[in-house]
Design an enzyme around this catalytic site. Structure first.
Site, PDB file in Angstrom:
ATOM      1  N   HIS A 142       0.816  -1.220   0.000  1.00 37.75           N
ATOM      2  CA  HIS A 142       0.000   0.000   0.000  1.00 37.75           C
ATOM      3  C   HIS A 142       0.851   1.272   0.000  1.00 37.75           C
ATOM      4  O   HIS A 142       0.353   2.358  -0.296  1.00 37.75           O
ATOM      5  CB  HIS A 142      -0.983   0.013   1.184  1.00 37.75           C
ATOM      6  CG  HIS A 142      -0.350   0.261   2.520  1.00 37.75           C
ATOM      7  ND1 HIS A 142      -0.029  -0.756   3.390  1.00 37.75           N
ATOM      8  CD2 HIS A 142       0.018   1.411   3.136  1.00 37.75           C
ATOM      9  CE1 HIS A 142       0.499  -0.243   4.491  1.00 37.75           C
ATOM     10  NE2 HIS A 142       0.542   1.068   4.362  1.00 37.75           N
ATOM     11  N   ASP A 172       0.211  -7.685   1.393  1.00 41.53           N
ATOM     12  CA  ASP A 172       0.570  -6.276   1.523  1.00 41.53           C
ATOM     13  C   ASP A 172       2.078  -6.076   1.514  1.00 41.53           C
ATOM     14  O   ASP A 172       2.617  -5.233   2.221  1.00 41.53           O
ATOM     15  CB  ASP A 172      -0.035  -5.666   2.792  1.00 41.53           C
ATOM     16  CG  ASP A 172       0.040  -4.143   2.794  1.00 41.53           C
ATOM     17  OD1 ASP A 172      -0.002  -3.555   1.702  1.00 41.53           O
ATOM     18  OD2 ASP A 172       0.171  -3.548   3.880  1.00 41.53           O
ATOM     19  N   SER A 248       4.958   2.114   8.127  1.00 36.83           N
ATOM     20  CA  SER A 248       4.607   0.977   7.283  1.00 36.83           C
ATOM     21  C   SER A 248       5.752   0.596   6.356  1.00 36.83           C
ATOM     22  O   SER A 248       6.303   1.443   5.650  1.00 36.83           O
ATOM     23  CB  SER A 248       3.365   1.300   6.442  1.00 36.83           C
ATOM     24  OG  SER A 248       2.216   1.363   7.244  1.00 36.83           O
ATOM     25  N   LEU A 303      -9.388 -21.561  -2.806  1.00 33.46           N
ATOM     26  CA  LEU A 303     -10.675 -22.217  -3.019  1.00 33.46           C
ATOM     27  C   LEU A 303     -11.359 -21.690  -4.271  1.00 33.46           C
ATOM     28  O   LEU A 303     -11.928 -22.458  -5.052  1.00 33.46           O
ATOM     29  CB  LEU A 303     -11.600 -21.979  -1.818  1.00 33.46           C
ATOM     30  CG  LEU A 303     -11.513 -22.928  -0.625  1.00 33.46           C
ATOM     31  CD1 LEU A 303     -12.526 -22.507   0.429  1.00 33.46           C
ATOM     32  CD2 LEU A 303     -11.728 -24.372  -1.043  1.00 33.46           C
ATOM     33  N   GLY A 304     -11.310 -20.387  -4.441  1.00 38.23           N
ATOM     34  CA  GLY A 304     -11.962 -19.777  -5.591  1.00 38.23           C
ATOM     35  C   GLY A 304     -13.274 -19.104  -5.243  1.00 38.23           C
ATOM     36  O   GLY A 304     -14.158 -18.985  -6.094  1.00 38.23           O
TER      37      GLY A 304
END
Length: 394
Positions: A142, A172, A248, A303-304
């Site tokens: 980000h 991230d 960050s 999983l989708g």
């Protein structure tokens, strides 16, 4: 007659002489006696004074002996305590100072500029960690997402342009690169050895370049926290070391100067919570960095489906509500449909969305696992072959 007169005269003369002599002798003796008496008096007074002084000193010494002893003992003990406290303080201070000196040169400030109405404008800032001497830097996705121009400022004050190498929005994390060589690099530790209460030291740019290289310290507050943010689930370390938005991408270090986490999120901006900072554990980050460097992407079993935790009191069903099925995914091939509720996966009861990640983390791409879904009042069991992660909107 004449003889008698002469004799009387002689007697008077002798008597006068004797009287005179006797008077002289008497006077001298009285003076000596007075001098002796005065000397004795002075001696007595001196003896009395000395004796009184000695007695007074003895009494005073005895009366205050305990207090004097205590004061002496305190003067002997307190410096030791002060020395010990000073040593403890110095040790703690030196530990943080050494970490700052060791890791500081490997931490950079990152500036993100994006195209705006008036040209390039500041779109945010953050921190980064040099992990390869040839200019590779890891940071948060980000921090650089959507950037038209990225610049990196080193601890020396030097500024270089950087380019985005690869990014993984789910974790991230992103990797950027500057054209430089022989750069100092940070040492990655082992976050599995971290314990609650361990020293935690954060380094970064909390409010931009003006406060670059800021160091804050605290402890590890919790391990293996799971934070759902932006549709992704993060396994993070929790710390009370002050972490602000500009931190960050910067490192969270242990007392040995090893990076144990990458600062990513701060909980509290909207909830008035203080002392709750989070960092992606370095063990998880290392595997992602290696995948991005080696393959340009991170391969994860998927999983989708996209969905959210749900509780249906009416139907007494609890699980994960499927809001969307990704085309050509394992879930799509198995016949999973939107509005289905996943109640069990790989023989584990599913109550929250985070439970899906716990199951998937134990498998690899290509594994087939059982899945139970609630659909229209019935429970249906299907087998889902796990596929690679496919980002939404791709």
């Amino acid at each position: 007659m004449d003889d008698n007169r002469e004799n009387r005269i002689k007697d008077v003369k002798w008597q006068s002489v004797d009287n005179a002599t006797g008077g002289i002798k008497f006077t001298n003796n009285r003076k000596k006696a007075r001098l002796k008496s005065l000397a004795k008096g002075v001696t007595f007074i001196l003896i009395a004074a000395v004796s009184g002084g000695i007695s007074g000193a003895y009494i005073s010494g005895k009366k205050y002996s305990d207090k004097s002893y205590t004061q002496i003992n305190q003067s002997l003990i307190e410096p030791k305590n002060q020395d010990n406290q000073t040593k403890i303080a110095d040790t703690s201070k030196n530990s943080i100072t050494k970490v700052a000196e060791m890791v500081g040169p490997t931490v950079v400030g990152i500036s993100n500029k994006a195209e705006g109405y008036f040209g390039l404008q500041d779109a945010g800032s953050g921190s980064g960690i040099i992990f390869d001497p040839n200019g590779y830097i890891v940071t948060n996705n980000h921090v650089v997402e959507g950037a038209s121009k990225i610049t990196v400022k080193f601890s020396s004050g030097k500024v270089l342009p950087a380019k985005l190498v690869k990014a993984d929005s789910r974790s991230d994390l992103a990797i950027i690169k500057v054209e430089a060589q022989n750069l100092p690099t940070a040492k990655f530790g082992d976050s599995s050895k971290v314990k609650v209460g361990d020293t935690a030291i954060a380094i970064g740019n909390p409010l931009g370049q003006e406060f670059s290289g800021s160091v804050t310290a605290g402890i590890i507050s919790a391990l293996n926290r799971k934070i759902q943010y932006g549709g992704a689930i993060y396994k993070v370390l929790q710390t009370d070391a002050a972490i602000s938005p500009g931190n960050s991408g910067g490192p969270l270090c242990n007392s040995a100067g090893e990076v144990i986490g990458i600062n990513s999120l701060k909980l509290g901006a909207d909830q008035n919570a203080e002392g709750m900072g989070f960092a992606i554990s370095i063990n998880e980050a290392k595997s992602i960095i290696n995948s991005l460097m080696s393959y340009g992407k991170v391969s994860r079993p998927f999983l989708g489906i996209y969905g959210q935790s749900v509780v249906s009191k009416e139907n007494k069903v609890e699980g994960v509500y499927v809001s969307e099925v990704v085309p050509e995914s394992g879930a799509a091939s198995a016949g999973i449909k939107p509005t289905d509720i996943i109640v069990e996966l790989d023989n584990k009861k599913i109550l929250r969305f985070e439970d899906l990640s716990d199951v998937l983390d134990k498998h690899k791409i290509g594994d087939s696992i059982k899945c139970k879904v609630w659909r229209n009042g019935k429970t249906i069991e299907v087998n889902i072959v796990l596929s690679d992660v496919k980002e939404k909107n791709k």
